[in-house]
Design a protein around this motif. Structure first.
Motif, PDB file in Angstrom:
ATOM      1  N   ARG A  48     -25.830  25.454  27.580  1.00 34.29           N
ATOM      2  CA  ARG A  48     -27.250  25.070  27.665  1.00 34.29           C
ATOM      3  C   ARG A  48     -28.121  26.299  27.854  1.00 34.29           C
ATOM      4  N   ASN A  66     -31.365  28.281  25.372  1.00 31.03           N
ATOM      5  CA  ASN A  66     -32.621  28.952  25.729  1.00 31.03           C
ATOM      6  C   ASN A  66     -32.652  30.361  25.140  1.00 31.03           C
ATOM      7  N   ILE A 126     -33.702  19.655  27.018  1.00 33.76           N
ATOM      8  CA  ILE A 126     -33.682  20.696  28.047  1.00 33.76           C
ATOM      9  C   ILE A 126     -32.407  21.528  27.929  1.00 33.76           C
ATOM     10  N   GLY A 127     -32.580  22.835  27.799  1.00 30.67           N
ATOM     11  CA  GLY A 127     -31.433  23.743  27.779  1.00 30.67           C
ATOM     12  C   GLY A 127     -30.963  23.944  29.204  1.00 30.67           C
ATOM     13  N   SER A 128     -31.182  25.123  29.715  1.00 35.24           N
ATOM     14  CA  SER A 128     -30.759  25.406  31.087  1.00 35.24           C
ATOM     15  C   SER A 128     -31.559  24.571  32.081  1.00 35.24           C
ATOM     16  N   PRO A 129     -30.866  23.887  33.007  1.00 30.16           N
ATOM     17  CA  PRO A 129     -31.578  23.115  34.030  1.00 30.16           C
ATOM     18  C   PRO A 129     -32.026  23.978  35.215  1.00 30.16           C
ATOM     19  N   ILE A 130     -31.736  25.265  35.143  1.00 29.91           N
ATOM     20  CA  ILE A 130     -32.101  26.152  36.255  1.00 29.91           C
ATOM     21  C   ILE A 130     -33.482  26.733  35.985  1.00 29.91           C
ATOM     22  N   TRP A 139     -32.913  17.587  36.933  1.00 26.45           N
ATOM     23  CA  TRP A 139     -33.054  17.839  38.377  1.00 26.45           C
ATOM     24  C   TRP A 139     -31.801  18.537  38.847  1.00 26.45           C
ATOM     25  N   LEU A 140     -31.968  19.691  39.450  1.00 24.96           N
ATOM     26  CA  LEU A 140     -30.798  20.433  39.920  1.00 24.96           C
ATOM     27  C   LEU A 140     -31.035  20.927  41.335  1.00 24.96           C
ATOM     28  N   PRO A 141     -30.218  20.487  42.286  1.00 25.76           N
ATOM     29  CA  PRO A 141     -30.400  20.937  43.668  1.00 25.76           C
ATOM     30  C   PRO A 141     -29.617  22.206  43.950  1.00 25.76           C
ATOM     31  N   THR A 197     -35.839  29.486  36.479  1.00 23.61           N
ATOM     32  CA  THR A 197     -35.897  30.859  36.986  1.00 23.61           C
ATOM     33  C   THR A 197     -37.329  31.394  36.949  1.00 23.61           C
ATOM     34  N   LYS A 198     -38.170  30.817  36.058  1.00 23.69           N
ATOM     35  CA  LYS A 198     -39.577  31.236  35.979  1.00 23.69           C
ATOM     36  C   LYS A 198     -40.456  29.998  36.058  1.00 23.69           C
TER      37      LYS A 198
END
Lengths: 358, 179
Positions: free
Chosen positions: A259, A263, B60-64, B36-38, B66-67
């Motif tokens: 994933r 991006n 959605i690609g990365s669920p993190i 949603w990522l905790p 960072t920006k």
């Protein structure tokens, strides 16, 4: 159908129940404990058995027992716990029993950490226990796939009479996404004439066993099994291609990492670099044909993993070293940023790669 | 519509994950893509906890996150840690009753709301998280006023239904603050 929000770990558990699994044996460990927690609540409601064993070693042997009796059974753990299950897993394979197990990987080696990792690739695809055997390895990259591939794993395990593993990571286990839970089409449950269900005095008894003291017998058994593995590797490989039609730089990644690669690929494309992704959905069998085909047109490959480089071996074997294969890894529970993958794509596109990356 | 890349951060126990869950449902009922990522590390037990929420029209690609283009900072360590990561012209909402400073950045929008004091004064102890969320929703246009109740109904589980009203009051306290 209505979309529901679920954590990846919960999706696995609910999907297992929908697939007819009524038996769960496990032992808690972060970051997969929600699988067991969910099962402890849900299984009693549907007439199932949830049992928290005294250890992972006990869990996997309970799985062996339940599977011998012909029922669908699940266990779940994270990296160190899966190591403890190695012996039992080998026995299950040696007995030709179906079973589904889940590994929501965390950083290692040793007790390691609890953050996401993909450092159990070798363990899953090469050495999940002693002896000559394989297990099916499915690698979801979304909560939806956590559910879908769990259902699929039960079918494949029954069909081929072998263990199937869902190989996830802490991100996939913990994240929530909307999913549609749809029960598999009404199908006849796999016949299990081999199961130890009691003879009723009407047939010869079934024996579930992995002990063969005559080497010629054991060799024959292994050769037969590898004939089946060969057929499986030709028919069951699954993968996803993303923007591969014109890709010069091909990323290869599975699970959560794939994933982040998407991006990075959009960022690369907005800079005019033709990057694409091949995402193995099954890690064993590995979709080597897809990679071999891509190697005809691509300039280079970048294998992106949360490990020190394990799947990269399979990528190199699949492309037969016809194109450079570069590596982009994080380890110990650290997760790639899209920017650092982009940097590697730029290097792989321009050929400016440091020695240590190769 | 713009994608919202939201990072909510605070002490463990401040309701960071619950606040994120509410926002994610607000996105879900609009039919948008959400994740949603905790954080689930040892920080959950007393240190800083954070939660990444993405609402987008694209897969959605990365669920993190960072920006973030929306940062909700519930304590000083969170603002210190994440202020620099906010995307240019993004929004940083801070609980000004706990965070004794403004923003260092001048290229992002600062939203200051004394959420903890407001919660205390209004008998909503422990719901400063939802006051912050209400304010962020209003400032960033995450969802409409009408969608708030529907999202809340999905967020508050059936067995804790008694908490629906207080959470709604908290969200609207933030939503209407300073207006």
């Amino acid at each position: 159908m209505e979309k529901v929000l679920m954590k990846g770990n919960e999706a696995i558990a609910e999907a297992a129940i929908m697939a007819g699994c009524r038996h769960f044996f496990g032992y808690p460990i972060t970051p997969q404990t929600e699988v067991a927690a969910y099962m402890s609540k849900r299984l009693p409601q549907v007439g199932g058995v949830y049992l928290q064993a005294e250890s992972e070693i006990a869990s996997i042997n309970m799985v062996l027992g339940a599977s011998s009796a012909g029922v669908r059974v699940l266990t779940s753990s994270s990296s160190p716990g899966i190591s403890l299950m190695s012996e039992g897993l080998s026995y299950i394979a040696g007995c030709d029993l179906p079973a589904v197990l889940v590994n929501i990987q965390r950083g290692g080696p040793g007790l390691g950490g609890i953050q996401p990792s993909q450092a159990d690739y070798y363990q899953a695809t090469r050495s999940s226990g002693h002896g000559d055997f394989r297990i099916l390895v499915l690698a979801p990259n979304s909560v939806q796939e956590m559910a879908d591939l769990t259902m699929k794993a039960f079918d494949l395990a029954d069909k081929h009479r072998m263990p199937a593993m869902i190989l996830g990571d802490g991100i996939l286990g913990q994240m929530m996404e909307p999913i549609v839970l749809s029960a598999p089409e009404e199908q006849k449950p796999a016949e299990k004439p081999w199961a130890a269900t009691g003879t009723g005095g009407t047939r010869k008894k079934n024996i579930i066993n992995s002990l063969y003291l005559q080497p010629d017998q054991l060799e024959r058994k292994n050769l037969e099994r590898y004939e089946r593995y060969k057929a499986i590797s030709e028919s069951e490989a699954m993968y996803e291609e993303h923007l591969m039609d014109d890709a010069d730089v091909v990323l290869v990644a599975y699970g959560a990492t794939s994933r982040i690669c998407k991006n990075a690929i959009s960022m690369a494309r907005s800079k005019g670099i033709k990057a694409g992704l091949i995402r193995p959905v099954t890690l064993w069998p590995f979709p080597e044909k897809a990679l071999a085909n891509a190697s005809c047109r691509a300039k280079s490959f970048v294998c992106v993993e949360m490990s020190m480089g394990q799947m990269i071996d399979d990528v190199k074997l699949a492309v037969k070293c016809s194109k450079p294969v570069y590596f982009c890894g994080r380890t110990g529970g650290m997760v790639h940023s899209p920017e650092e993958i982009l940097k590697k794509i730029e290097d792989a596109n321009g050929g400016v790669i440091n020695e240590h990356c190769i | 519509m713009n994608a919202f890349n939201i990072l909510i951060a605070g002490f463990g126990g401040q309701g960071v994950l619950f606040a994120g869950k509410f926002i994610v449902y607000a996105g879900l009922i609009q039919g948008r893509q959400v994740s949603w990522l905790p954080s689930y590390g040892p920080e959950m037990r007393g240190g800083t906890a954070n939660c990444s929420v993405i609402i987008s029209d694209e897969p959605i690609g990365s669920p993190i996150v960072t920006k973030p283009n929306i940062l909700i900072a519930m304590n000083l360590p969170s603002l210190d840690r994440y202020e620099d990561s906010v995307e240019e012209s993004g929004l940083a909402a801070s609980d000004s009753s706990l965070i004794p400073r403004g923003l260092h950045r001048t290229d992002i929008q600062g939203v200051f709301i004394p959420a903890s004091s407001l919660a205390e004064e209004n008998g909503l102890k422990g719901l400063s998280n939802m006051i912050m969320v209400g304010k962020a929703i209003r400032e960033a246009g995450i969802c409409t006023q009408g969608e708030i109740a529907e999202a809340m109904a999905k967020t508050v589980p059936e067995r804790k239904k008694s908490l629906f009203d207080s959470n709604m009051r908290a969200v609207f306290l933030g939503y209407n603050y300073g207006r």
